[in-house]
Motif scaffolding. Structure first.
Motif, mmCIF file in Angstrom:
data_model
loop_
_atom_site.group_PDB
_atom_site.id
_atom_site.type_symbol
_atom_site.label_atom_id
_atom_site.label_comp_id
_atom_site.label_asym_id
_atom_site.label_seq_id
_atom_site.Cartn_x
_atom_site.Cartn_y
_atom_site.Cartn_z
ATOM 1 N N UNK A 161 0.847 -1.192 0.000
ATOM 2 C CA UNK A 161 0.000 0.000 0.000
ATOM 3 C C UNK A 161 0.887 1.248 0.000
ATOM 4 N N UNK A 190 -11.631 -1.004 5.600
ATOM 5 C CA UNK A 190 -11.812 -2.411 5.211
ATOM 6 C C UNK A 190 -10.763 -2.834 4.186
ATOM 7 N N UNK A 191 -10.471 -1.950 3.242
ATOM 8 C CA UNK A 191 -9.492 -2.299 2.190
ATOM 9 C C UNK A 191 -8.073 -2.320 2.751
ATOM 10 N N UNK A 192 -7.764 -1.431 3.695
ATOM 11 C CA UNK A 192 -6.439 -1.463 4.324
ATOM 12 C C UNK A 192 -6.285 -2.745 5.138
ATOM 13 N N UNK A 223 -7.796 -5.567 4.564
ATOM 14 C CA UNK A 223 -7.720 -6.717 3.648
ATOM 15 C C UNK A 223 -6.371 -6.781 2.941
ATOM 16 N N UNK A 224 -5.584 -5.691 3.001
ATOM 17 C CA UNK A 224 -4.360 -5.631 2.196
ATOM 18 C C UNK A 224 -3.335 -6.686 2.588
ATOM 19 N N UNK A 277 -14.987 1.961 3.806
ATOM 20 C CA UNK A 277 -14.350 1.358 2.627
ATOM 21 C C UNK A 277 -12.834 1.368 2.773
ATOM 22 N N UNK A 278 -12.264 2.529 3.115
ATOM 23 C CA UNK A 278 -10.802 2.642 3.195
ATOM 24 C C UNK A 278 -10.243 1.725 4.274
ATOM 25 N N UNK A 298 -2.652 6.571 0.307
ATOM 26 C CA UNK A 298 -3.785 6.148 1.140
ATOM 27 C C UNK A 298 -4.195 7.254 2.109
#
Lengths: 203, 203
Positions: free
Chosen positions: A154, A192-194, A196-197, A189-190, A159
């Motif tokens: 990331x 959750x995506x961080x 999941x990274x 969203x941000x 980010x």
């Protein structure tokens, strides 16, 4: 904000600025006069002149700086220590709560748009707030990367800028529609995506 | 936008609105008069009254609708067919290019903030634009999920709202600072994380 004032002077100045901020939050910047602020803060004309010799705009700029400080302090201590996903959740909740309470009236936005045409430095107040806010988000992302909770893939700077942009957009949609949905969505969203990274990285 | 006009009437109305939009883009909404618009579009007073019987604000509202339409049409055909990562990249570039060209002058924002106090329906123009914009992003995310390019674990509605909020925030930071960095960051972060989501799923 040294201003060369004594501790007592600093306290008096702070009392005037805080009283002015309350007056403006309640009655709006356009209709608030220096006399209103003097009455509210029990300040004499010569006192007001002592602290704000350049007049109303200098005082309004100080109120804008005070409101900018509140934007960050309302997010503390969470924003300053984004060291676990639990901290991130608490920060997310503090941001949403802050803007739910504030609703469609943004004191800082009102002040800076009022001052921007006439007062050098008014836009700089918002600029410094955004820089400081983004720096604290960035520190949190980097910390989580060091701890292995966010993938090193990331781009931390990207980010942090994306999170700040999302919050700004969520707030602007709140101001125009009264709805918190976009502010919540951008944070959820941000985060959750961080989260999941790291699974991505392991794949 | 039927308005009960003939095709010729529609064309004349459109010519007036487009001319008014150009005039306002060049000279600002505050200083533009109906006479300026009549001169620019070679329209008589009675013609202008025929199409906009309620006067200047009705015309400005039509110009705001026209500008809102441009926000979406400038992103086409990409926004309407986000069917591959190549389409997403082209859309991302179209959004950034549009706002780079526009810079710190947002015609729609100027119009709606000018109209909001006096004209019912002015805020609804922005609201409809945001709804339509988000619906097209959402359709793209869902399509990519069906094709297996975005994980089904991603909440498509939340992701679409987050993308829209990020774009709004990126544009508002551009308007106040002149910098495109946040708009680019929010698009690049969201697209990179959506891309990475399938790897997450496989983990």
């Amino acid at each position: 904000m040294g201003n060369g004032l004594t501790a007592k002077g600093q306290a008096t100045r702070r009392r005037i600025v805080e009283g002015a901020a309350r007056e403006i939050r309640e009655n709006g910047v356009a209709t608030t006069t220096l006399d209103d602020i003097r009455r509210r803060t029990a300040t004499s004309k010569s006192q007001l002149f002592h602290y704000f010799p350049e007049g109303k705009e200098q005082l309004l700029l100080a109120v804008a700086e005070h409101e900018a400080g509140r934007v960050l302090s309302d997010q503390q201590p969470h924003l300053g220590r984004l060291n676990s996903w639990d901290d991130w959740r608490k920060w997310r909740d503090a941001v949403v709560r802050r803007y739910r309470l504030q609703g469609q009236n943004c004191p800082l936005g009102v002040l800076t748009s009022q001052l921007a045409r006439t007062t050098p430095g008014a836009q700089a107040v918002s600029g410094r707030l955004l820089d400081e806010w983004q720096a604290q988000i960035l520190a949190g992302i980097r910390h989580m990367q060091v701890q292995g909770h966010i993938s090193p893939d990331v781009d931390a700077g990207e980010a942090a800028a994306a999170l700040l942009a999302g919050i700004q957009g969520g707030v602007s949609i709140l101001l125009s529609t009264g709805r918190l949905t976009h502010l919540e969505a951008t944070l959820d969203f941000a985060i959750a995506r961080l989260k999941a990274s790291t699974a991505t990285n392991a794949a």
